[in-house]
Design a protein around this motif. Structure first.
Motif, PDB file in Angstrom:
ATOM      1  N   PHE A 153    -106.575 129.958  35.588  1.00 33.75           N
ATOM      2  CA  PHE A 153    -106.443 128.508  35.455  1.00 33.75           C
ATOM      3  C   PHE A 153    -106.519 128.085  33.984  1.00 33.75           C
ATOM      4  O   PHE A 153    -105.825 127.160  33.561  1.00 33.75           O
ATOM      5  N   MET A 154    -107.383 128.731  33.204  1.00 33.57           N
ATOM      6  CA  MET A 154    -107.420 128.446  31.769  1.00 33.57           C
ATOM      7  C   MET A 154    -106.062 128.747  31.128  1.00 33.57           C
ATOM      8  O   MET A 154    -105.515 127.935  30.365  1.00 33.57           O
ATOM      9  N   LEU A 155    -105.546 129.925  31.439  1.00 37.52           N
ATOM     10  CA  LEU A 155    -104.253 130.325  30.875  1.00 37.52           C
ATOM     11  C   LEU A 155    -103.140 129.382  31.323  1.00 37.52           C
ATOM     12  O   LEU A 155    -102.241 129.055  30.537  1.00 37.52           O
ATOM     13  N   HIS A 161    -112.269 128.712  24.009  1.00 39.28           N
ATOM     14  CA  HIS A 161    -111.821 128.760  22.611  1.00 39.28           C
ATOM     15  C   HIS A 161    -111.447 130.189  22.223  1.00 39.28           C
ATOM     16  O   HIS A 161    -110.431 130.416  21.554  1.00 39.28           O
ATOM     17  N   LEU A 162    -112.271 131.168  22.650  1.00 40.43           N
ATOM     18  CA  LEU A 162    -111.976 132.567  22.355  1.00 40.43           C
ATOM     19  C   LEU A 162    -110.644 132.981  22.957  1.00 40.43           C
ATOM     20  O   LEU A 162    -109.825 133.650  22.299  1.00 40.43           O
ATOM     21  N   LEU A 163    -110.412 132.574  24.199  1.00 38.01           N
ATOM     22  CA  LEU A 163    -109.170 132.952  24.866  1.00 38.01           C
ATOM     23  C   LEU A 163    -107.970 132.338  24.179  1.00 38.01           C
ATOM     24  O   LEU A 163    -106.943 133.002  23.967  1.00 38.01           O
ATOM     25  N   ARG A 164    -108.089 131.074  23.797  1.00 39.92           N
ATOM     26  CA  ARG A 164    -106.947 130.393  23.184  1.00 39.92           C
ATOM     27  C   ARG A 164    -106.619 130.976  21.804  1.00 39.92           C
ATOM     28  O   ARG A 164    -105.441 131.153  21.464  1.00 39.92           O
ATOM     29  N   LEU A 223     -97.330 136.438  26.650  1.00 41.70           N
ATOM     30  CA  LEU A 223     -98.722 136.636  26.227  1.00 41.70           C
ATOM     31  C   LEU A 223     -99.691 136.231  27.325  1.00 41.70           C
ATOM     32  O   LEU A 223    -100.731 136.868  27.514  1.00 41.70           O
ATOM     33  N   ALA A 224     -99.367 135.174  28.063  1.00 39.94           N
ATOM     34  CA  ALA A 224    -100.231 134.769  29.180  1.00 39.94           C
ATOM     35  C   ALA A 224    -100.263 135.847  30.259  1.00 39.94           C
ATOM     36  O   ALA A 224    -101.317 136.114  30.852  1.00 39.94           O
TER      37      ALA A 224
END
Length: 548
Positions: free
Chosen positions: A69-71, A38-41, A84-85
């Motif tokens: 993998f999250m990104l 959630h923080l990353l998004r 941004l990624a």
């Protein structure tokens, strides 16, 4: 023999290092993965925020691959743009260097505290997050212990002349050392573990500093390879991984000619070999981030040109229907929906067959396939449902076509429920049997196999009823429900008799055995439901089973 023993010891200690790192990563991921995701998004709105968030998340996860993998998932879902990624990936590369910096300090005195405290927290805690904290502590303790053991194992051979000659040859060929570092990091899937190992070699003066720095560059490049391979099927994720490969490659190519001078500079300012390796690892990634962070927009454009998005059918994507262009003729539209429903039924049948094999052969891979197939069933269910609702809302639709539309929808819903039972209940039961190495009695296994075969046959009979609407076949299908109800009763009675005589296998697997029988009967009931509209239309269906 002494050399063989040393290699075996080093291999074991490196394995301990990798396992400790794995425990830290899984502990953080399970305990705080949702929060970090959630923080990353939420932070992916400016390049600097994305960079800092990528650094922080990776410092906690200790895996730039996990962050990548999250990104990739956010990128594929359209939550974030590629520039941004890429900024977040640059931050992730810096984040992996932080644990290396921490472990340059001599904190070996806390190893017993970490292992003991972690074990107590893991075994005694009732809360899952506390258990995860215990897992993290144990992992850190194992990492520190393995580094200490590696240094102790290398210390006696520090003066061995053959070893010095071998590693001196690596110092004279930085490209070969770079390739060795990349290959080892690719195999270990961890640049952190590779750099920590090189720190141990450098600390005992076994590996010359210039060779250690070349190895670190190889570790940084090798860490991008698993990311690139793992995202080969998704265009957006592949562009992100390709950007990481380009950044690290250009950085490594630029740094390789200057390694001797960098080694001299580090030696003059730090002096401790392990600290020099850790400092170079961090400085390299920080320098690459500073250089490429302003260039993420053109870098993203280059990645898109090198790896353009190619439309591809996702797993579970419909083949015969299209929400964007439904056929003008309702009869054709319903025929296409029926063909798609047959695909869905074939997938459910494959789930049943995999379940039978998984239970009989204790095969975990087949259980994983069941989970994947259920995702396909869910996707087809949603697509067909929306398609049929759109057809059903058309004005002027004939009554017969409208009735057929809701019949197909009802069968699709029942197939989806059957898939959910297979995935959410029966797959978990089979996994429990495999995990605890349980075995059904010979008679019990035969009963389950027979019931599974009967349910599969019922599905094929249901498909015939679904396509032909034959009343006689519909009656046979309803009779199958009665047969399975009686079969379940006989199965329970025979199982209870085995319990009474004390059969060990039956005692161990009693709950699993009965749950499988219950769930299979539920699945068969969903298949039989396709017969009810046909029998009701023919006036062959009673409203109640009760005798007045």
């Amino acid at each position: 023999m002494a050399g063989t023993k040393l290699l075996l010891m080093l291999g074991g200690y490196v394995a301990m290092l990798l396992w400790g790192l794995h425990m830290v990563q899984t502990g953080v991921s399970r305990g705080f993965g949702g929060t970090l995701r959630h923080l990353l998004r939420t932070a992916l709105d400016t390049r600097w925020k994305a960079f800092l968030c990528g650094t922080a998340v990776t410092a906690l996860l200790q895996s730039s691959t996990a962050t990548a993998f999250m990104l990739a998932g956010f990128l594929s879902a359209g939550y974030v743009d590629l520039p941004l990624a890429l900024a977040a990936i640059l931050g992730a590369n810096v984040g992996t260097t932080l644990i290396v910096q921490v472990l340059t300090f001599d904190i070996s005195a806390v190893i017993p505290v970490l292992l003991l405290g972690g074990l107590v927290a893991f075994k005694r805690a009732g809360l899952s997050r506390t258990r995860d904290m215990g897992r993290i502590a144990i992992g850190l303790g194992l990492m520190l212990l393995s580094l200490r053991l590696i240094a102790e194992a290398l210390h006696p051979v520090e003066q061995a002349e053959p070893l010095r000659v071998l590693f001196s040859s690596l110092a004279s060929d930085p490209v070969l050392t770079f390739l060795i570092g990349a290959a080892l990091t690719w195999a270990a899937h961890s640049s952190v573990a590779s750099v920590l190992f090189v720190m141990s070699l450098a600390a005992t003066s076994v590996l010359p500093m210039s060779a250690a720095l070349a190895f670190v560059l190889g570790a940084n490049f090798g860490n991008t390879i698993p990311q690139l391979i793992a995202t080969s099927g998704d265009p957006a994720s592949r562009q992100l991984a390709l950007g990481n490969v380009l950044v690290r490659s250009l950085g490594c190519v630029a740094a390789l000619p200057f390694l001797p001078g960098i080694a001299v500079w580090l030696d003059g300012n730090l002096g401790a070999p392990a600290e020099e390796v850790a400092a170079f690892h961090m400085l390299f990634n920080v320098a690459v981030a500073i250089l490429f962070l302003p260039l993420t927009p053109p870098l993203a454009a280059l990645c898109k040109r090198l790896s353009p998005k190619v439309p591809a059918k996702k797993a579970g994507a419909p083949l015969y229907i299209s929400l964007s262009t439904p056929p003008a003729l309702s009869s054709i539209a319903l025929a296409d929906a029926a063909r798609e429903t047959l695909r869905m039924a074939d997938t459910v049948e494959l789930m049943l067959r995999n379940l039978k094999l998984a239970i009989g052969m204790n095969d975990r891979k087949l259980l994983a396939e069941i989970e994947t197939l259920d995702d396909t069933v869910d996707a087809l269910h949603n697509a067909i449902k929306l398609y049929l609702i759109e057809i059903g809302n058309e004005e002027g639709l004939a009554d017969e076509d409208r009735r057929r539309c809701w019949e197909i929808l009802d069968f699709v819903i029942n197939l989806e429920h059957a898939g959910d039972i297979l995935d959410k209940s029966l797959r978990e039961i089979a996994a429990k049997k495999i995990k605890h190495r349980l075995s059904f009695s010979e008679e019990g296994q035969a009963e389950i196999d027979e019931m599974l075969d009967r349910v599969i046959a019922d599905l094929r009979l249901a498909l015939g009823v679904f396509m032909n609407g034959d009343e006689r076949r519909a009656r046979e299908l309803v009779d199958e429900k009665v047969y399975l109800r009686d079969f379940e009763r006989r199965l329970i009675e025979s199982h209870l008799k085995r319990l009474q005589i004390g059969r060990a296998e039956s005692l161990e697997t009693s709950a699993l055995h009965l749950d499988i029988a219950r769930d299979l009967k539920r699945i068969a009931s969903h298949f039989v439901s396709v017969a009810y509209p046909i029998l009701e239309e023919k006036g062959a269906l009673l409203r109640t089973r009760l005798i007045s």
